[in-house]
Design a protein around this motif. Structure first.
Motif, short mmCIF file in Angstrom:
data_model
loop_
_atom_site.label_atom_id
_atom_site.label_comp_id
_atom_site.label_asym_id
_atom_site.label_seq_id
_atom_site.Cartn_x
_atom_site.Cartn_y
_atom_site.Cartn_z
N VAL A 172 23.91 9.76 16.75
CA VAL A 172 24.97 8.77 16.64
C VAL A 172 24.40 7.59 15.87
O VAL A 172 23.35 7.05 16.25
CB VAL A 172 25.48 8.31 18.02
CG1 VAL A 172 26.55 7.23 17.87
CG2 VAL A 172 26.04 9.50 18.81
N ALA B 137 25.54 1.54 17.63
CA ALA B 137 25.55 1.45 19.09
C ALA B 137 26.53 0.39 19.58
O ALA B 137 26.26 -0.34 20.52
CB ALA B 137 24.14 1.14 19.61
N GLY C 229 29.99 3.97 19.34
CA GLY C 229 28.70 4.64 19.35
C GLY C 229 28.22 4.94 20.76
O GLY C 229 27.79 6.06 21.07
N VAL D 94 20.48 7.90 19.39
CA VAL D 94 21.30 6.83 18.84
C VAL D 94 20.41 5.97 17.94
O VAL D 94 19.39 5.44 18.40
CB VAL D 94 21.93 5.96 19.94
CG1 VAL D 94 22.69 4.79 19.32
CG2 VAL D 94 22.87 6.80 20.80
N ASN E 157 20.21 2.64 15.80
CA ASN E 157 20.90 1.36 15.84
C ASN E 157 20.14 0.33 15.01
O ASN E 157 18.94 0.14 15.20
CB ASN E 157 21.00 0.90 17.31
CG ASN E 157 21.57 -0.48 17.47
OD1 ASN E 157 22.49 -0.87 16.74
ND2 ASN E 157 21.04 -1.24 18.41
N ALA F 23 28.04 8.65 22.42
CA ALA F 23 26.74 9.15 22.88
C ALA F 23 26.87 9.77 24.27
O ALA F 23 26.36 10.87 24.53
CB ALA F 23 25.71 8.01 22.89
#
Length: 452
Positions: A154, A157, A161, A177, A179, A165
């Motif tokens: 992903v 965040a 996001g 994730v 970010n 997730a």
């Protein structure tokens, strides 16, 4: 109506309630397959919490048509002729040469927002998804079903996001994730985002912060195989883009309609496009007034879109209504961790030129001795000297998130933190400590402001 989701169809339905088909002809264009659905519910459908896609649909096309609304699905408006008061549309399933003009007396632009797709190599590879519409959600589910591996990345965040997730974890994927920020949930200050970070790692999600994605790699079959940052490469069988949305206003911009600093349409309090008497706009394609900072913001939420539609439909139907603005309230969750915010973050207050004080308190959702009491962290921001409440962020377990509504009402009313301490909130041990956590924060903020 250009757009058949929350704002557009709320406006159409409200106008129809006020005026019958013999008084008002309503034509609605929607380029997708669905109308009046909850985009906010898509992560929970993808994750399996909601079993049926149709459960997210509030009103079907057939129901709208039965009320005398000429709803045209899979039809895209490609041009607005402001001078001629008409729009050009084309059927997406009809092949080339199917465009036509439709005249209007009143036009509603409710074109929504589009997921941000980074301009980088591989962004259009198969298996890379933005999630904004039901069609997007269905395409993602189809990809998850066909995926040869179980690795998901992903990108971003924020709300989408973080929620996606969790959905992918629930689907049995190994989730990373990536970010660009220092902590997830940039709608919170970093000290509160850190609590979300810990919760995500507790779910088995790998968090990579302070990482800028530079490209996506595709295999020989055209499918995505990895996400690349400046420092590393993360294998992926599916990629979900959760880096936010932008107002879908290319059509309006081409027609010369006014846009704000965030790219959204600018309207007056009645949701009329500024400078026009015959064009309205609402939903995720507009900018709204922030009642705390006094600045324009883009806040793409279904709650606002439905209110915009009600205001527009009332005004088109001969009534009178206004939309005064927002305070920026939002809630989300990661598993059983609830995340809420309203008002300004610290950087928002600085950007607005405000001086402020902050406090953070640790409390519990219920009386400490009552079974099921869980920890809660409340951060409160107040204006220096005046004590005016500027913002609240809450992270905690069950019973934490909706407490932000107390602060949202106080912000809307322009209350001071000292005034909040006297609020007559409901109390019983199963629901809160004798001093609600929000009021504990208000007391500490009031004391800090008095000493500043």
């Amino acid at each position: 109506m250009i757009g058949g989701d929350a704002a557009g169809m709320s406006a159409a339905s409200r106008a129809r309630r006020l005026k019958g088909p013999e008084e008002l002809e309503i034509v609605a264009f929607e380029r997708g397959h669905f109308t009046s659905y909850s985009a906010c519910g898509i992560p929970y459908w993808v994750g399996g919490d909601v079993d049926d896609r149709d459960a997210l649909i509030a009103r079907t096309p057939e129901e709208h048509r039965a009320r005398g609304i000429d709803l045209r699905l899979r039809t895209e408006v490609t041009e607005i002729d402001v001078a001629g008061r008409r729009v050009r549309a084309r059927g997406l399933d009809s092949g080339a040469g199917s465009s036509y003009w439709t005249s209007y007396d009143s036009l509603v632009v409710a074109t929504g927002a589009r997921p941000v797709r980074p301009r980088m190599p591989g962004a259009d590879a198969e298996g890379v998804h933005g999630v904004q519409t039901l069609d997007d959600g269905q395409e993602l589910l189809d990809t998850l079903t066909r995926a040869r591996g179980r690795r998901a990345v992903v990108v971003g965040a924020g709300y989408i996001g973080v929620e996606m997730a969790e959905a992918l974890i629930n689907r049995g994927f190994e989730v990373t994730v990536v970010n660009r920020g220092s902590e997830p949930m940039s709608t919170l200050d970093a000290d509160m985002g850190r609590l979300v970070h810990r919760a995500m790692e507790g779910l088995g999600i790998t968090m990579v912060n302070d990482a800028e994605v530079t490209g996506l790699l595709a295999g020989g079959d055209g499918r995505v195989r990895a996400v690349v940052t400046e420092d590393a490469e993360y294998p992926a069988d599916v990629v979900v883009l959760g880096i936010g949305v932008r107002p879908e206003t290319a059509l309006a911009e081409a027609a010369g309609l006014p846009l704000g600093p965030h790219g959204g349409l600018l309207t007056d309090l009645g949701m009329r496009v500024r400078g026009r008497t015959d064009i309205w706009a609402g939903g995720d394609c507009v900018e709204v007034l922030d009642l705390v900072s006094g600045q324009e913001r883009h806040v793409p939420l279904g709650t606002h879109a439905n209110k915009h539609g009600q205001v527009i439909g009332t005004n088109i139907g001969g009534g009178y209504a206004t939309f005064p603005g927002v305070v920026g309230t939002a809630v989300s969750k990661v598993c059983d961790l609830e995340i809420a915010r309203t008002g300004l973050r610290e950087k928002d207050a600085r950007r607005a030129g405000l001086q402020y004080e902050t406090v953070i308190v640790e409390s519990t959702s219920r009386a400490g001795y009552y079974p099921g009491a869980s920890p809660m962290t409340v951060k409160m921001i107040a204006e220096r000297r005046t004590g005016r409440l500027l913002g609240v962020q809450i992270v905690g377990r069950e019973g934490a998130g909706k407490r932000v509504d107390i602060a949202a009402v106080a912000l809307t009313a322009g209350m001071t933190v000292e005034g909040m301490t006297a609020l007559d909130l409901g109390y019983a041990p199963p629901f809160s400590p004798v001093w609600d956590p929000v009021l504990v924060a208000a007391r500490k903020a009031a004391a800090k402001v008095q000493n500043s």
